[in-house]
Design a protein around this motif. Structure first.
Motif, PDB file in Angstrom:
ATOM      1  N   ALA A  48       0.725  -1.309   0.169  1.00 14.34           N
ATOM      2  CA  ALA A  48       0.024  -0.250  -0.186  1.00 14.34           C
ATOM      3  C   ALA A  48       0.794   1.464   0.213  1.00 14.34           C
ATOM      4  N   GLY A  49       0.212   2.125  -0.799  1.00 14.16           N
ATOM      5  CA  GLY A  49       1.121   3.903  -0.601  1.00 14.16           C
ATOM      6  C   GLY A  49       2.246   3.970  -1.433  1.00 14.16           C
ATOM      7  N   ALA A  50       2.312   2.653  -2.783  1.00 13.38           N
ATOM      8  CA  ALA A  50       2.770   2.863  -3.995  1.00 13.38           C
ATOM      9  C   ALA A  50       2.420   3.800  -4.875  1.00 13.38           C
ATOM     10  N   ASP A  51       2.715   4.341  -6.230  1.00 11.43           N
ATOM     11  CA  ASP A  51       3.079   5.063  -6.971  1.00 11.43           C
ATOM     12  C   ASP A  51       2.252   4.221  -8.441  1.00 11.43           C
ATOM     13  N   VAL A  52       3.427   2.746  -8.315  1.00 12.66           N
ATOM     14  CA  VAL A  52       3.233   2.178  -9.468  1.00 12.66           C
ATOM     15  C   VAL A  52       3.494   0.952  -9.389  1.00 12.66           C
ATOM     16  N   MET A  53       2.506   0.274  -9.835  1.00 14.13           N
ATOM     17  CA  MET A  53       2.613  -1.467  -9.192  1.00 14.13           C
ATOM     18  C   MET A  53       3.135  -2.164 -10.979  1.00 14.13           C
ATOM     19  N   SER A  54       4.357  -3.483 -10.447  1.00 10.78           N
ATOM     20  CA  SER A  54       5.001  -4.405 -11.872  1.00 10.78           C
ATOM     21  C   SER A  54       3.606  -5.114 -11.642  1.00 10.78           C
ATOM     22  N   LEU A  55       2.290  -6.091 -12.607  1.00 11.46           N
ATOM     23  CA  LEU A  55       1.504  -6.958 -11.663  1.00 11.46           C
ATOM     24  C   LEU A  55       1.160  -8.108 -13.127  1.00 11.46           C
ATOM     25  N   HIS A  56       2.483  -9.369 -12.832  1.00  8.66           N
ATOM     26  CA  HIS A  56       3.149 -10.581 -13.363  1.00  8.66           C
ATOM     27  C   HIS A  56       2.167 -11.629 -13.039  1.00  8.66           C
ATOM     28  N   PHE A  57      -0.048 -11.705 -12.107  1.00  5.66           N
ATOM     29  CA  PHE A  57      -0.045 -12.560 -11.374  1.00  5.66           C
ATOM     30  C   PHE A  57      -1.687 -12.092 -10.922  1.00  5.66           C
ATOM     31  N   HIS A  58      -2.865 -12.842 -11.485  1.00  6.50           N
ATOM     32  CA  HIS A  58      -3.701 -12.565 -10.362  1.00  6.50           C
ATOM     33  C   HIS A  58      -4.283 -13.357 -10.123  1.00  6.50           C
ATOM     34  N   ASN A  59      -4.361 -13.416  -8.780  1.00  2.00           N
ATOM     35  CA  ASN A  59      -4.471 -14.391  -7.478  1.00  2.00           C
ATOM     36  C   ASN A  59      -5.881 -14.503  -8.042  1.00  2.00           C
ATOM     37  N   ARG A  60      -7.216 -13.636  -7.788  1.00  2.06           N
ATOM     38  CA  ARG A  60      -8.230 -14.134  -8.246  1.00  2.06           C
ATOM     39  C   ARG A  60      -8.120 -15.359  -9.491  1.00  2.06           C
ATOM     40  N   THR A  61      -8.039 -15.214 -10.268  1.00  4.27           N
ATOM     41  CA  THR A  61      -8.128 -16.474 -11.435  1.00  4.27           C
ATOM     42  C   THR A  61      -7.505 -17.595 -10.830  1.00  4.27           C
ATOM     43  N   TRP A  62      -5.844 -17.725 -10.157  1.00  2.61           N
ATOM     44  CA  TRP A  62      -5.387 -18.449  -9.888  1.00  2.61           C
ATOM     45  C   TRP A  62      -6.632 -19.591  -9.052  1.00  2.61           C
TER      46      TRP A  62
END
Length: 397
Positions: free
Chosen positions: A105-119
């Protein structure tokens, strides 16, 4: 030259527990790091461990909690959040805070490599017989909570999913005003290119004892073999071996590259029980720093994964000139052109067999090598530079 939006005080903060050159979530950032530094960004890194870095990077190591094992990254993110919150209260600031996942929490940019809801939906139907399996499901559940908070939070400005498929999955979950910028994993062009076949093919086939009539399928992964479809791949090749030998004069072989000692100890009993003659045509290769040599020696890349968000190994294989035989996981659309540089396969066993049979009979002669598109480390850094500049300009405005 520094970005036009940048000032000497425009410091970057990258946060990731294990900043390593071969780790999927940090590999592209690691490769792009020299180019980011060349653009004049002062960079600070918070982590638990890291590979050797440029001396210009200020590194802050947070304390380990190895007793937590799989849950140690959660400890790291909690400690990082506490540290970031405290330092901000004390007046310290960074122009852009960039994290490698939805944990912070509290960051500006997020790299996203996974989607936990799908998995989680895929895991839900699997048997969780061992404590480790149950712990993995708990870890995924925690990830779903973190994702939900991150996607709905007003703090995050930019999310960088690694593929169009992943971007499409998360768009319905995002709060109003969040932006998505698809940034695929970077390809190391110094290692993965069409020239590796000419350079390494003959020597590696000799080392692997591959004969002229051997047709080699390669599967690259250090783990998660159930999710990545290793057994369906093996059983599909087994089902095609007689046809290939009788009709085409080919001896089908299968290399599993990246299988370490622990992975092999789990795989071998399963192979003994499922495929009686596996030792005649399957080879388990330990993790290697020269995987491009194995791509050069192989003939096709077979990877029927149930869930990926990009699969860098498939992009690497395509760049080395191998035809791709992959399923429709997220990210395949970034480098596969069905019928051009590979074939899209169904997930069912009979469908896989039919597609591989067609490929062997005719398709393998028709495909052109190479990925449909890719980005290199310098281009990756260019994208980061633009995103960081946009974040700073929006804050000033």
């Amino acid at each position: 030259m520094a970005s036009s939006a940048q000032t000497p005080a425009a410091r970057l903060l990258w946060i990731d527990p294990f900043f390593q050159a071969t780790r999927p979530t940090t590999q592209s950032l690691f490769q792009a790091l020299p180019f980011v530094l060349e653009k004049g960004w002062p960079l600070e890194l918070w982590c638990l461990d890291h590979d050797p870095l440029d001396a210009r990077v200020k590194v802050v190591k947070l304390p380990h909690a190895r007793v937590l094992r799989l849950l140690e990254p959660l400890w790291f993110w909690f400690m990082a959040w506490c540290r970031l919150s405290w330092l901000r209260l004390c007046g310290q600031s960074w122009a852009v805070v960039h994290t490698s996942g939805p944990d912070m929490a509290g960051a500006d940019v997020m790299s996203l490599h996974f989607h936990n809801r799908t998995w989680l939906r895929l895991q839900w139907w699997e048997q969780a017989d061992s404590f480790k399996d149950r712990l993995r499901i708990l870890h995924t559940l925690i990830g779903v909570v973190q994702e939900t908070f991150a996607f709905k939070s007003g703090r995050w400005r930019v999310i960088l999913p690694v593929s169009e498929g992943l971007a499409n999955r998360i768009r319905p979950q995002l709060a109003v005003g969040k932006r998505i910028h698809v940034l695929p994993n970077a390809l190391d062009e110094s290692r993965f290119h069409s020239g590796v076949r000419e350079r390494h093919r003959e020597s590696m086939r000799k080392e692997m004892q591959a004969q002229s009539q051997d047709y080699v399928f390669i599967f690259v992964s250090t783990g998660h073999y159930h999710r990545k479809g290793l057994m369906p791949a093996l059983l599909t090749v087994q089902a095609c071996r007689d046809m290939a030998r009788e009709e085409l004069g080919l001896n089908l072989r299968f290399w599993v590259v990246g299988a370490g000692e622990r992975a092999q100890s789990a795989l071998i009993p399963q192979l003994e029980q499922t495929i009686a003659d596996w030792r005649e045509w399957v080879q388990l290769v330990p993790p290697t720093q020269a995987v491009e040599r194995y791509y050069a020696a192989a003939d096709a890349f077979l990877f029927p994964s149930r869930y990926e968000t990009f699969s860098l190994v498939a992009l690497e294989a395509a760049a080395c000139g191998l035809p791709l035989l992959v399923t429709a996981y997220d990210g395949h659309e970034m480098y596969l052109e069905d019928g051009i540089n590979g074939f899209l396969m169904p997930w069912d066993r009979e469908g896989m067999k039919e597609r591989v049979t067609h490929f062997l009979r005719s398709g393998r002669h028709l495909l052109r090598p190479g990925p449909s598109e890719c980005i290199h480390a310098s281009g990756y850094a260019e994208c980061l530079d633009r995103v960081y500049g946009d974040v700073i300009r929006e804050r000033i405005a």
